[in-house]
Enzyme design. Structure first.
Site, PDB file in Angstrom:
ATOM      1  N   CYS A  51      34.993  28.138  60.168  1.00  0.00           N
ATOM      2  CA  CYS A  51      34.644  27.229  59.060  1.00  0.00           C
ATOM      3  C   CYS A  51      33.547  26.216  59.416  1.00  0.00           C
ATOM      4  O   CYS A  51      32.375  26.569  59.427  1.00  0.00           O
ATOM      5  CB  CYS A  51      35.905  26.539  58.555  1.00  0.00           C
ATOM      6  SG  CYS A  51      35.725  25.953  56.862  1.00  0.00           S
TER       7      CYS A  51
ATOM      8  N   HIS B 275      41.114  30.124  57.897  1.00  0.00           N
ATOM      9  CA  HIS B 275      42.078  29.289  58.623  1.00  0.00           C
ATOM     10  C   HIS B 275      43.429  30.005  58.598  1.00  0.00           C
ATOM     11  O   HIS B 275      43.545  31.107  58.066  1.00  0.00           O
ATOM     12  CB  HIS B 275      42.234  27.935  57.900  1.00  0.00           C
ATOM     13  CG  HIS B 275      41.008  27.087  57.912  1.00  0.00           C
ATOM     14  ND1 HIS B 275      40.531  26.468  59.050  1.00  0.00           N
ATOM     15  CD2 HIS B 275      40.158  26.762  56.906  1.00  0.00           C
ATOM     16  CE1 HIS B 275      39.430  25.783  58.737  1.00  0.00           C
ATOM     17  NE2 HIS B 275      39.186  25.938  57.463  1.00  0.00           N
TER      18      HIS B 275
HETATM   19  N1  GLN Z   1      33.257  20.360  56.215  1.00  0.00           N
HETATM   20  C1  GLN Z   1      32.965  21.777  55.974  1.00  0.00           C
HETATM   21  C2  GLN Z   1      33.053  22.133  54.475  1.00  0.00           C
HETATM   22  O1  GLN Z   1      33.619  21.400  53.711  1.00  0.00           O
HETATM   23  C3  GLN Z   1      33.927  22.647  56.772  1.00  0.00           C
HETATM   24  C4  GLN Z   1      35.380  22.485  56.361  1.00  0.00           C
HETATM   25  C5  GLN Z   1      36.356  23.136  57.324  1.00  0.00           C
HETATM   26  O2  GLN Z   1      36.064  23.318  58.500  1.00  0.00           O
HETATM   27  N2  GLN Z   1      37.566  23.461  56.825  1.00  0.00           N
HETATM   28  O3  GLN Z   1      32.555  23.188  54.093  1.00  0.00           O
END
Ligand code: GLN
Length: 267
Positions: free
Chosen positions: A103, A215
Site C-alpha cells: 500500500c 492488507h
Molecule cells: N496513505 C496512502 C493512501 O491513502 C496509503 C494508505 C495505506 O498504506 N493503507 O493511499
C-alpha cells in the site's frame, strides 16, 4: 531429476523497513507469517528493523525486504529516510532479492505519490507507476478484495511453479495508482478496487519485488505468496533451487474460500 537440497541450516535475513512508521492494518502480520513458514522448514530467520538509525551497511546483508502501509503523514516522513538508503535498496532489488511492499510503501517506490493534501512526494522510481490521492473529499477505496495472481509475472521462466491461486484481503487507500508502460501488474481484480478502481489491475511486479494494496495481512491467507518470497530469497542467497517442504495450507485455503464465497465469487 536430482533432488533439490533441503532447507536445513539455511538462514535468511529479513529487512523490515520502518516498522514504527509503516505497519497499518495488520501488515506486521506478514513478518510473522514469513518467520513461521521459515521456522517450520528449519530455516533460521533473523529480522532486522531498518529505520533512520540504520547504516547503509545494514542493508547489504538483507535476503528479503518488507515494508507495510502508512498514512500520508508517515509517508512524508519515511521518504526522507528511504532516500538515504536508496542506492542500497535499489541494488537489492536489481540483484533480484525478493521484496513485499504494501500500500503506502509501493506508492513511495513508484515515481511519485501525491497525498491528499500537501506537496507531491517524489518516489524512488523502482516501480514504473504513479499514485495520486484525489483529495479528502473523494471516497477512499476500502473493502474486501479478491484478485487473480498473475503468476506468469512472478515466475516468467518456470511454468511448473505457477500455482493457480487467487488471493483475498482487504484494502484501504485514498491513492489511485496508474501503471506505466513498462510495469506489470501483480494481479487482476475479481472483486474490489485494486490499483485505481477502474482498470482492474492490482499491484505491480518488478523482478522479485511485489507492490500490492492487499492488507490483511496479505500472507496469512495467501501462503503461496509467502512461499514465493522465501523460495526466491533462498535461491538468490544460495544460488541454487532449494526445495521448500510442503506445509498444510488447509486452514488458509478455507479462510480464503469463506471470504470469496461471502463476496459472491465462484472460483
Ligand atoms: N496513505 C496512502 C493512501 O491513502 C496509503 C494508505 C495505506 O498504506 N493503507 O493511499
Amino acid at each position: 531429476m536430482n533432488k533439490k537440497p533441503s532447507t536445513k541450516n539455511q538462514e535468511l535475513i529479513i529487512g523490515w523497513l520502518y516498522p514504527e512508521l509503516m505497519s497499518t492494518y495488520g501488515d506486521s502480520g506478514n513478518i510473522m507469517v514469513l518467520l513461521k513458514r521459515c521456522q517450520w522448514r528449519g530455516i533460521n530467520v533473523k529480522i532486522i528493523n531498518i529505520d533512520q538509525k540504520s547504516k547503509t551497511q545494514d542493508l547489504k546483508s538483507i535476503d528479503l525486504l518488507f515494508a507495510g502501509g502508512a498514512q500520508d503523514k508517515e509517508q512524508s516522513i519515511v521518504i526522507k529516510y528511504l532516500k538515504k538508503h536508496e542506492t542500497e535498496i535499489r541494488k537489492l532489488i536489481e540483484r533480484e532479492v525478493p521484496a513485499l511492499f504494501v500500500c503506502g510503501a509501493p506508492q513511495l517506490f513508484g515515481k511519485y505519490y501525491e497525498p491528499s493534501v500537501g506537496k507531491r512526494i517524489e518516489g524512488l522510481g523502482i516501480f514504473d507507476m504513479t499514485s495520486i490521492h484525489p483529495g479528502p473529499k473523494k471516497e477512499r477505496l476500502i473493502g474486501n478484495i479478491v484478485a487473480d495472481v498473475n503468476w506468469q509475472n512472478l515466475y516468467p521462466k518456470n511454468q511448473e511453479l505457477r500455482t493457480k491461486s487467487y488471493m483475498v484481503g482487504f484494502e484501504n487507500h485514498g491513492g489511485r495508482t496508474c501503471l506505466g508502460p513498462t510495469a506489470v501488474p501483480f494481479a487482476k481484480v475479481l472483486k474490489g478496487y485494486g490499483n485505481n478502481g477502474e482498470d482492474k489491475t492490482e499491484g505491480v511486479v518488478y523482478k522479485n519485488a511485489i507492490g500490492t494494496y492487499f492488507h490483511g495481512p496479505l500472507l496469512s491467507k495467501n501462503p503461496e505468496i509467502a512461499d514465493f518470497l522465501i523460495a526466491k530469497a533462498l535461491f538468490i542467497k544460495y544460488s541454487k533451487e532449494i526445495e521448500l517442504k510442503k506445509l498444510d495450507n488447509t486452514l488458509e485455503q478455507k479462510a480464503r474460500q469463506m471470504i470469496a464465497r461471502r463476496l459472491g465469487i465462484k472460483l
